[in-house]
Every structure is written in C-alpha cells, then in structure tokens.
Design a protein around this motif. Structure first.
Motif, PDB file in Angstrom:
ATOM      1  N   ASN A  75       0.826  -1.249   0.052  1.00 54.90           N
ATOM      2  CA  ASN A  75       0.103   0.101  -0.083  1.00 54.90           C
ATOM      3  C   ASN A  75       0.836   1.332   0.007  1.00 54.90           C
ATOM      4  O   ASN A  75       2.036   1.001   0.093  1.00 54.90           O
ATOM      5  CB  ASN A  75      -1.100  -0.002   1.114  1.00 54.90           C
ATOM      6  CG  ASN A  75      -0.383   0.587   2.405  1.00 54.90           C
ATOM      7  OD1 ASN A  75      -0.279   1.799   2.702  1.00 54.90           O
ATOM      8  ND2 ASN A  75       0.455  -0.478   3.229  1.00 54.90           N
ATOM      9  N   SER A  76       0.387   2.410  -0.241  1.00 50.78           N
ATOM     10  CA  SER A  76       1.088   3.689  -0.293  1.00 50.78           C
ATOM     11  C   SER A  76       0.683   4.732   0.767  1.00 50.78           C
ATOM     12  O   SER A  76       1.056   5.796   0.781  1.00 50.78           O
ATOM     13  CB  SER A  76       0.513   4.339  -1.861  1.00 50.78           C
ATOM     14  OG  SER A  76      -0.866   4.386  -1.771  1.00 50.78           O
ATOM     15  N   VAL A  77      -0.254   4.076   1.906  1.00 45.12           N
ATOM     16  CA  VAL A  77      -0.654   4.870   3.066  1.00 45.12           C
ATOM     17  C   VAL A  77       0.564   4.705   4.399  1.00 45.12           C
ATOM     18  O   VAL A  77       0.739   5.878   4.787  1.00 45.12           O
ATOM     19  CB  VAL A  77      -1.944   4.937   3.236  1.00 45.12           C
ATOM     20  CG1 VAL A  77      -2.651   5.889   4.215  1.00 45.12           C
ATOM     21  CG2 VAL A  77      -2.739   5.095   1.956  1.00 45.12           C
ATOM     22  N   ARG A  78       0.372   3.525   4.786  1.00 44.75           N
ATOM     23  CA  ARG A  78       0.957   3.366   6.114  1.00 44.75           C
ATOM     24  C   ARG A  78       1.469   2.038   6.324  1.00 44.75           C
ATOM     25  O   ARG A  78       0.633   1.160   5.538  1.00 44.75           O
ATOM     26  CB  ARG A  78      -0.094   3.743   7.330  1.00 44.75           C
ATOM     27  CG  ARG A  78      -1.237   3.043   7.077  1.00 44.75           C
ATOM     28  CD  ARG A  78      -2.277   3.062   8.225  1.00 44.75           C
ATOM     29  NE  ARG A  78      -3.690   2.394   8.153  1.00 44.75           N
ATOM     30  CZ  ARG A  78      -4.506   3.123   7.616  1.00 44.75           C
ATOM     31  NH1 ARG A  78      -4.527   4.508   7.379  1.00 44.75           N
ATOM     32  NH2 ARG A  78      -5.599   2.397   7.461  1.00 44.75           N
ATOM     33  N   LEU A  80      -8.443   1.349   4.347  1.00 46.53           N
ATOM     34  CA  LEU A  80      -7.642   1.229   3.144  1.00 46.53           C
ATOM     35  C   LEU A  80      -8.359   0.824   1.960  1.00 46.53           C
ATOM     36  O   LEU A  80      -9.102  -0.077   1.978  1.00 46.53           O
ATOM     37  CB  LEU A  80      -6.603   0.151   3.237  1.00 46.53           C
ATOM     38  CG  LEU A  80      -5.154   0.456   3.852  1.00 46.53           C
ATOM     39  CD1 LEU A  80      -4.242  -0.543   3.822  1.00 46.53           C
ATOM     40  CD2 LEU A  80      -4.502   1.787   3.249  1.00 46.53           C
ATOM     41  N   LYS A 112      -3.506   6.869  -7.593  1.00 50.26           N
ATOM     42  CA  LYS A 112      -4.199   6.836  -6.192  1.00 50.26           C
ATOM     43  C   LYS A 112      -5.631   6.495  -5.987  1.00 50.26           C
ATOM     44  O   LYS A 112      -6.356   6.981  -5.126  1.00 50.26           O
ATOM     45  CB  LYS A 112      -3.740   8.034  -5.233  1.00 50.26           C
ATOM     46  CG  LYS A 112      -2.156   8.310  -5.165  1.00 50.26           C
ATOM     47  CD  LYS A 112      -1.713   7.823  -4.021  1.00 50.26           C
ATOM     48  CE  LYS A 112      -0.287   7.679  -3.606  1.00 50.26           C
ATOM     49  NZ  LYS A 112       0.749   8.603  -4.206  1.00 50.26           N
ATOM     50  N   ASP A 125      -5.443   2.576  -2.798  1.00 53.95           N
ATOM     51  CA  ASP A 125      -4.214   2.654  -1.834  1.00 53.95           C
ATOM     52  C   ASP A 125      -3.354   1.317  -2.058  1.00 53.95           C
ATOM     53  O   ASP A 125      -2.131   1.452  -1.733  1.00 53.95           O
ATOM     54  CB  ASP A 125      -4.505   2.902  -0.736  1.00 53.95           C
ATOM     55  CG  ASP A 125      -5.424   4.180  -0.236  1.00 53.95           C
ATOM     56  OD1 ASP A 125      -5.275   5.058  -0.845  1.00 53.95           O
ATOM     57  OD2 ASP A 125      -6.367   4.120   0.450  1.00 53.95           O
ATOM     58  N   GLN A 174       4.115   1.797  -4.810  1.00 58.64           N
ATOM     59  CA  GLN A 174       3.648   1.442  -3.374  1.00 58.64           C
ATOM     60  C   GLN A 174       4.972   1.981  -2.336  1.00 58.64           C
ATOM     61  O   GLN A 174       6.018   2.093  -2.789  1.00 58.64           O
ATOM     62  CB  GLN A 174       3.167   0.054  -3.297  1.00 58.64           C
ATOM     63  CG  GLN A 174       2.150  -0.241  -4.329  1.00 58.64           C
ATOM     64  CD  GLN A 174       0.919  -0.050  -3.712  1.00 58.64           C
ATOM     65  OE1 GLN A 174       0.303  -0.926  -2.923  1.00 58.64           O
ATOM     66  NE2 GLN A 174       0.259   1.257  -3.801  1.00 58.64           N
TER      67      GLN A 174
END
Ligand code: TK8
Length: 334
Positions: free
Chosen positions: A154-157, A168, A204, A207, A225
């Motif tokens: 993922n690209s968030v956390r 997500l 985006k 995510d 990612q």
C-alpha cells in the motif's frame, strides 16, 4: 485364410514403422494469454513446456504467449476459451468463480499453510475433482501452475495489525470471497481487473493491492507503493486452461503431449518462483519500500477473525468441496 491375415498384419506393421515420424501431430498454433508480464516465471515455464512439446511433436505444437493482458483480462480470455475462439490462458482461479463457483475454495483465507501442501492438494485427488468441474464448463485444466502466497502492498501506512487495514482502499480480484475477506478486515475493498491495477495505484484511485512478491516485482507495482506486509493470506493457484472445444478436436497424441508438457512447465515455473521470491523481495526493499512482517500473535488473530468468511461462502462454494479440501489437508498434515 490364417496365413493371409498374418501377412496383412505384417504389412500393416511395416507401414506403421516406415510412416513419417510424428504422423499423429498436426501443425497447431496455440495462443496462450497471460495477465502477467514475460519476465514472470510463467515465461520460464512456457519455454520449458515448448521444449518438451518440440521433442514430442517434432515441432508441430507451437505455443505463442501473449503478455500483460494483450489478449484481454483473465476473465475475458477464459470466456474466449469457452466459446472456442482462443486456445489457452494462464489465469488465477479467483476471477473465474462466476463460471465455476467451486473454484472459490482456493480463495478462502489462510487455506494453505505452505507451498508443499498446496502442491499435494492441487496435484492430487482434490485437484482432479476441480478439473472435472472445469471440464463441465468447457475448460480443460492442463496443470496447476503457481502464482504464490499473496501479500499486501500500500501507499498509505505500515500495516502491522488488524486495525491498520481500516479504511484502506484495497484492490481485490473480481471475487466475492476476497471482497468479504478485506471488508471483514475493515478495508474499503474494490474489485478490479488485474490490467487496471498499476494505473489505479499510480493515480491513487486505490491505496493498496495484494499479490505475491514475484508479481509485485514483475508487474512493477513496487514502483507505485510504499509499504509491504507479509500477510500470506491466500495461495491462489494459476490454472493452465485450454479451450475444451478446441482440445476435443486434437488427436489423443496431441492431447497427451499437452498434458505431459504442461506438467514439465509447471515444475520449472514453481522452481523459478521459489528461487525468485527472495530476489523479488530484495528488489522491492532496494526500491525503498518498507517491508513488515506480522507478529505471530497478530497473524493468529487475523487468521481467526477471518474464519467467518468460510461459513459465509460455504453454500456457494459447495459444502462437499470445502469438506473435501479440509479432509485432504488434515490427512496431509498428519
Ligand atoms: C494475472 C492475475 C494476477 C492475479 C490478480 O493475470 O489478478 O491479482 O493475482 O496474477 O491472475
């Protein structure tokens, strides 16, 4: 009379012996559709399969692979097989549950604990049972190839616990069991064809996605990612499917060669994946992604909380099918 018969038999034998080699083989151009790219180990498998076919057919059976969904996505290509307009496809089983709901058994979260037991189930009795179901819907499964254990990117956390999945936007395959598994985890799951994933991650629109390391590598998802979690939440096989309508027009020798050589290719493909897995992970790390492994406690927690999905999809997959796979696994694990 008896003498005459013997003589005729002798002549018949002589004719067979002097007949040109590979007489039972015709020139066949077999198009093989793939969603993944040529540098995926399926490429090595197809090469090995071709070499085997060359030997058996004297070069008459030719595979032509198409990559990156050039002949359409998994589902579309599989439908082309069923209507007899395309020969073959290497596809995940997951997008095909609309055609054969029993295939959903492979989507059940945490069904297989390791590759060895997956091989035993797929290459054994249970795999054959699924092959029969596929034949009934116009698809000849030549062999179970490998995609592998799936991991989340993922690209968030960083995702290291159940709660981190919350909200997500995860792309899942077009498959209700995956949809439910990720919804159950609290994610905002979105079904999407494989061919759209890279650009959806890049822009985006989503995510996250989940696939084995080798696919995350060869389909370049790591470029768009930031985080990976080794979730190993499912092992979805690749099927090497052939159009039954076309297969049925082939000679028994051609059919046998295809079945045998698909197994040769399978073994090479699985071996290359085993070798490449680590390298793909290294490449992903070198590209700057943060890789997380779930703690054993968290893995157990996620697995246990995911078991509701089994109950929910039992009827649609078929209780007999779920029971059969679980019984075989119990036997293997003894
Ligand atoms: C490739 C797909 C892919 C699958 C997916 O055509 O859709 O995520 O895992 O590997 O079959």
């Amino acid at each position: 009379m008896r003498k005459l018969l013997l003589a005729t038999t002798a002549i018949a034998f002589a004719c067979t012996a002097s007949a040109p080699a590979f007489a039972e083989f015709n020139d066949r151009n077999i198009r093989v559709s793939n969603g993944i790219n040529a540098d995926h180990p399926v490429g090595n498998g197809i090469e090995a399969m071709q070499k085997c076919l060359d030997e058996k057919s004297g070069g008459k059976l030719k595979l032509t692979a198409f990559w990156g969904g050039a002949l359409g996505g998994d589902l579309q290509a599989t439908q082309a097989l069923r209507s007899g307009v395309q020969e073959a496809v290497v596809t995940s089983s997951s997008p095909l549950v609309g055609i054969e709901p029993a295939l959903g058994v492979f989507d059940l979260p945490f069904l297989f604990a390791n590759a060895e037991e997956a091989y035993k189930v797929l290459d054994g009795k249970f795999g054959k049972m699924m092959d029969e179901k596929l034949a009934a819907v116009g698809l000849v499964n030549l062999a179970y190839w490998e995609n592998g254990f799936r991991n989340l990117s993922n690209s968030v956390r960083p995702v290291t616990k159940w709660e981190d999945f919350s909200g997500l936007k995860v792309r899942v395959m077009q498959n209700n069991i995956f949809l439910d598994t990720f919804q159950n985890l609290g994610a905002n799951a979105t079904p999407m064809a494989f061919g759209e994933v890279f650009s959806a991650l890049e822009t985006k629109t989503i995510d996250a996605q989940e696939n084995p390391y080798v696919t995350i590598d060869t389909s370049k998802f790591f470029e768009v990612q930031k985080y990976i979690t080794e979730t190993n939440h499912a092992y979805t096989p690749f099927l090497f499917l052939f159009s039954k309508a076309i297969f049925d027009t082939y000679t028994p020798e051609e059919q046998a060669a295809l079945r045998e050589c698909a197994v040769v290719g399978r073994d090479v493909e699985r071996q290359v994946i085993a070798d490449l897995n680590k390298k793909s992970l290294e490449k992903i790390k070198a590209a700057g992604l943060e890789v997380n492994v779930l703690s054993p406690e968290e893995q157990t927690r996620i697995r246990e909380k995911s078991m509701v999905v089994y109950q929910k999809h039992m009827d649609e997959i078929g209780a007999d099918v779920v029971d059969a796979v679980l019984a075989e696994l119990t036997e293997i694990r003894k």
